[in-house]
Design a protein around this motif. Structure first.
Motif, PDB file in Angstrom:
ATOM      1  N   PRO A   1       0.835  -1.203   0.000  1.00 41.53           N
ATOM      2  CA  PRO A   1       0.000   0.000   0.000  1.00 41.53           C
ATOM      3  C   PRO A   1       0.869   1.252   0.000  1.00 41.53           C
ATOM      4  O   PRO A   1       2.035   1.212   0.387  1.00 41.53           O
ATOM      5  N   ASN A   2       0.292   2.362  -0.428  1.00 40.18           N
ATOM      6  CA  ASN A   2       0.986   3.643  -0.366  1.00 40.18           C
ATOM      7  C   ASN A   2       0.796   4.207   1.040  1.00 40.18           C
ATOM      8  O   ASN A   2      -0.107   5.008   1.289  1.00 40.18           O
ATOM      9  N   ASP A   3       1.648   3.764   1.961  1.00 41.05           N
ATOM     10  CA  ASP A   3       1.469   4.104   3.375  1.00 41.05           C
ATOM     11  C   ASP A   3       1.625   5.595   3.650  1.00 41.05           C
ATOM     12  O   ASP A   3       0.915   6.156   4.481  1.00 41.05           O
ATOM     13  N   PHE A   4       2.557   6.247   2.963  1.00 37.40           N
ATOM     14  CA  PHE A   4       2.737   7.681   3.158  1.00 37.40           C
ATOM     15  C   PHE A   4       1.465   8.433   2.775  1.00 37.40           C
ATOM     16  O   PHE A   4       0.978   9.288   3.525  1.00 37.40           O
ATOM     17  N   GLU A   5       0.913   8.105   1.615  1.00 38.22           N
ATOM     18  CA  GLU A   5      -0.304   8.772   1.166  1.00 38.22           C
ATOM     19  C   GLU A   5      -1.461   8.471   2.109  1.00 38.22           C
ATOM     20  O   GLU A   5      -2.322   9.320   2.359  1.00 38.22           O
ATOM     21  N   GLY A   6      -1.492   7.250   2.661  1.00 35.19           N
ATOM     22  CA  GLY A   6      -2.530   6.912   3.622  1.00 35.19           C
ATOM     23  C   GLY A   6      -2.495   7.805   4.846  1.00 35.19           C
ATOM     24  O   GLY A   6      -3.538   8.246   5.342  1.00 35.19           O
ATOM     25  N   GLY A   7      -1.290   8.089   5.352  1.00 40.28           N
ATOM     26  CA  GLY A   7      -1.175   8.994   6.494  1.00 40.28           C
ATOM     27  C   GLY A   7      -1.631  10.396   6.156  1.00 40.28           C
ATOM     28  O   GLY A   7      -2.311  11.064   6.954  1.00 40.28           O
ATOM     29  N   ARG A   8      -1.291  10.848   4.975  1.00 37.40           N
ATOM     30  CA  ARG A   8      -1.695  12.191   4.548  1.00 37.40           C
ATOM     31  C   ARG A   8      -3.213  12.283   4.398  1.00 37.40           C
ATOM     32  O   ARG A   8      -3.839  13.278   4.774  1.00 37.40           O
ATOM     33  N   VAL A   9      -3.819  11.210   3.860  1.00 43.04           N
ATOM     34  CA  VAL A   9      -5.277  11.149   3.692  1.00 43.04           C
ATOM     35  C   VAL A   9      -5.964  11.230   5.054  1.00 43.04           C
ATOM     36  O   VAL A   9      -6.957  11.949   5.226  1.00 43.04           O
ATOM     37  N   ALA A  10      -5.456  10.500   6.043  1.00 40.67           N
ATOM     38  CA  ALA A  10      -6.036  10.523   7.383  1.00 40.67           C
ATOM     39  C   ALA A  10      -5.949  11.922   7.989  1.00 40.67           C
ATOM     40  O   ALA A  10      -6.910  12.420   8.586  1.00 40.67           O
ATOM     41  N   ALA A  11      -4.799  12.582   7.823  1.00 41.87           N
ATOM     42  CA  ALA A  11      -4.618  13.932   8.351  1.00 41.87           C
ATOM     43  C   ALA A  11      -5.617  14.898   7.730  1.00 41.87           C
ATOM     44  O   ALA A  11      -6.255  15.696   8.433  1.00 41.87           O
ATOM     45  N   ALA A  12      -5.770  14.841   6.408  1.00 47.59           N
ATOM     46  CA  ALA A  12      -6.662  15.767   5.712  1.00 47.59           C
ATOM     47  C   ALA A  12      -8.099  15.636   6.210  1.00 47.59           C
ATOM     48  O   ALA A  12      -8.795  16.632   6.418  1.00 47.59           O
TER      49      ALA A  12
ATOM     50  N   MET B   1       2.266  13.289   9.526  1.00 53.57           N
ATOM     51  CA  MET B   1       3.009  14.479   9.929  1.00 53.57           C
ATOM     52  C   MET B   1       3.072  15.500   8.798  1.00 53.57           C
ATOM     53  O   MET B   1       2.927  16.708   9.021  1.00 53.57           O
ATOM     54  N   ALA B   2       3.260  15.027   7.568  1.00 52.00           N
ATOM     55  CA  ALA B   2       3.317  15.936   6.421  1.00 52.00           C
ATOM     56  C   ALA B   2       2.001  16.678   6.251  1.00 52.00           C
ATOM     57  O   ALA B   2       1.983  17.879   5.950  1.00 52.00           O
ATOM     58  N   GLY B   3       0.885  15.964   6.460  1.00 51.34           N
ATOM     59  CA  GLY B   3      -0.420  16.604   6.351  1.00 51.34           C
ATOM     60  C   GLY B   3      -0.639  17.651   7.416  1.00 51.34           C
ATOM     61  O   GLY B   3      -1.193  18.725   7.145  1.00 51.34           O
ATOM     62  N   LEU B   4      -0.195  17.365   8.634  1.00 48.31           N
ATOM     63  CA  LEU B   4      -0.353  18.319   9.730  1.00 48.31           C
ATOM     64  C   LEU B   4       0.545  19.543   9.527  1.00 48.31           C
ATOM     65  O   LEU B   4       0.123  20.691   9.753  1.00 48.31           O
ATOM     66  N   GLU B   5       1.772  19.306   9.095  1.00 49.87           N
ATOM     67  CA  GLU B   5       2.703  20.422   8.882  1.00 49.87           C
ATOM     68  C   GLU B   5       2.220  21.339   7.766  1.00 49.87           C
ATOM     69  O   GLU B   5       2.401  22.558   7.824  1.00 49.87           O
ATOM     70  N   ALA B   6       1.592  20.761   6.751  1.00 47.87           N
ATOM     71  CA  ALA B   6       1.047  21.573   5.658  1.00 47.87           C
ATOM     72  C   ALA B   6      -0.060  22.491   6.153  1.00 47.87           C
ATOM     73  O   ALA B   6      -0.318  23.543   5.559  1.00 47.87           O
ATOM     74  N   ALA B   7      -0.695  22.094   7.260  1.00 46.58           N
ATOM     75  CA  ALA B   7      -1.746  22.924   7.857  1.00 46.58           C
ATOM     76  C   ALA B   7      -1.197  23.838   8.944  1.00 46.58           C
ATOM     77  O   ALA B   7      -1.964  24.498   9.649  1.00 46.58           O
TER      78      ALA B   7
END
Length: 346
Positions: free
Chosen positions: A162-173, A203-209
């Motif tokens: 799975p694309n685990d990084f993208e999954g984390g970003r999706v959850a953050a969004a 973390m990437a999703g949160l930092e972007a916010a």
């Protein structure tokens, strides 16, 4: 004395040539489905047993694939390995599946045993930080290897996961859309590329916010007990975060139990990972980032058979997109989900 039934006997009963009967046994797609069914029916009627050892000696191929995962009792691996086995069977291969139990010594022992059984290659969700050495060992033995769900930075072997990084970003969004501002991530106690990449995407999703310091990380076993223990820690240290992302659905199930036991009136928003079958029946129903375990298993099997047949030569990395399956635990009700989110993607 009973005479042993031969492949020629089967062919005669089915009304086909011996070579056609052989193709039917191997699941070769060049043979018409109706012809293959006649051959299989003849095998049943005559009580024919295929001698794989003799066939392997003739062809230098056993049509046997080894599968090693960390723990087949894990719901994700149970679903994906079952799909893998079925796809291999459809493609004319048998399989042997085993669990390493996250032990390097046991993994090494299993690899030796699979080689002794004469497998054509191995699909492995390796103990962390060992996939490179596993690939080298298999290469030295002249056997291909596919890394399953364990991302390999060097790209030394085929990878399916799975694309685990993208999954984390999706959850953050999605949690940010709900207004969450404080977060916890329950990741794996042992080194895990999946857990590491899921946290990194979150973390990437949160930092972007602009939320650089909003995430607390806890390390636990990826089991219901691990989730239960994580919830106890969060309750004791209070206040609870607005949202919790769990490294696996199993962790989320334990989390829910601990919150109920403690009488927490309003539990944080929770998102899991994997979308195992129980996620749709937990209380509350678990919103989760789907890793598509059955689809992954089928893709891994098909990719590996292509490698064995020579259709693939260059090393390949294949991801399956991580989709958000929206249920109740994130705080959503059907009417809460805006139109652009009805596809399960934030």
């Amino acid at each position: 004395m009973t005479t042993r039934v031969t492949l020629q006997d089967v062919a005669a009963r089915a009304g086909v040539s011996r070579s056609a009967a052989s193709l039917a046994l191997r699941g070769d797609g060049r043979l018409a489905a109706e012809t293959r069914e006649r051959v299989l029916q003849a095998m049943d009627e005559l009580g024919y047993v295929y001698n794989r050892t003799a066939a392997a000696m003739r062809t230098k191929q056993s049509r046997l694939v080894g599968i090693i995962v960390t723990n087949i009792d894990n719901s994700f691996f149970a679903q994906s390995v079952m799909a893998m086995e079925m796809e291999l069977e459809r493609l004319g291969y048998s399989s042997i599946s085993a669990s390493s139990l996250r032990s390097r010594d046991r993994q090494d022992q299993l690899l030796r045993q699979l080689r002794e059984f004469g497998v054509d290659g191995v699909i492995v969700a390796a103990v962390e930080d060992t996939i490179e050495s596993v690939a080298q060992e298999m290469e030295a033995a002249g056997l291909p290897c596919l890394s399953y769900t364990r991302f390999v930075e060097s790209r030394a072997v085929d990878y399916v996961g799975p694309n685990d990084f993208e999954g984390g970003r999706v959850a953050a969004a999605h949690l940010l859309w709900h207004g969450s501002r404080t977060f916890a991530f329950v990741g794996s106690r042992s080194p895990s590329s999946a857990s590491r990449l899921r946290r990194k995407g979150l973390m990437a999703g949160l930092e972007a916010a602009g939320l650089n310091d909003a995430l607390r990380t806890l390390r636990q076993d990826m089991t219901p007990l691990g989730g239960y223990e994580a919830a106890k820690i969060l309750i004791a240290s209070g206040p609870l975060p607005d949202a919790i992302v769990c490294g696996s659905d199993n962790v989320a199930f334990g989390l829910f139990d601990a919150f109920r036991e403690a009488g927490v009136a309003e539990i944080p928003r929770v998102i899991g990972f994997d979308d195992v079958e129980l996620a749709a029946f937990s209380s509350p129903r678990l919103t989760t980032v789907s890793s598509h375990p059955a689809m992954l298993g089928r893709l891994a099997a098909a990719t590996f058979v292509d490698r064995l047949s020579g259709k693939r030569t260059a090393t390949e990395v294949q991801y399956i997109d991580s989709d958000l399956v929206i249920r109740a635990s994130c705080g959503c009700r059907t009417l809460d989900v805006p139109p652009e989110k009805t596809t399960n993607n934030p």
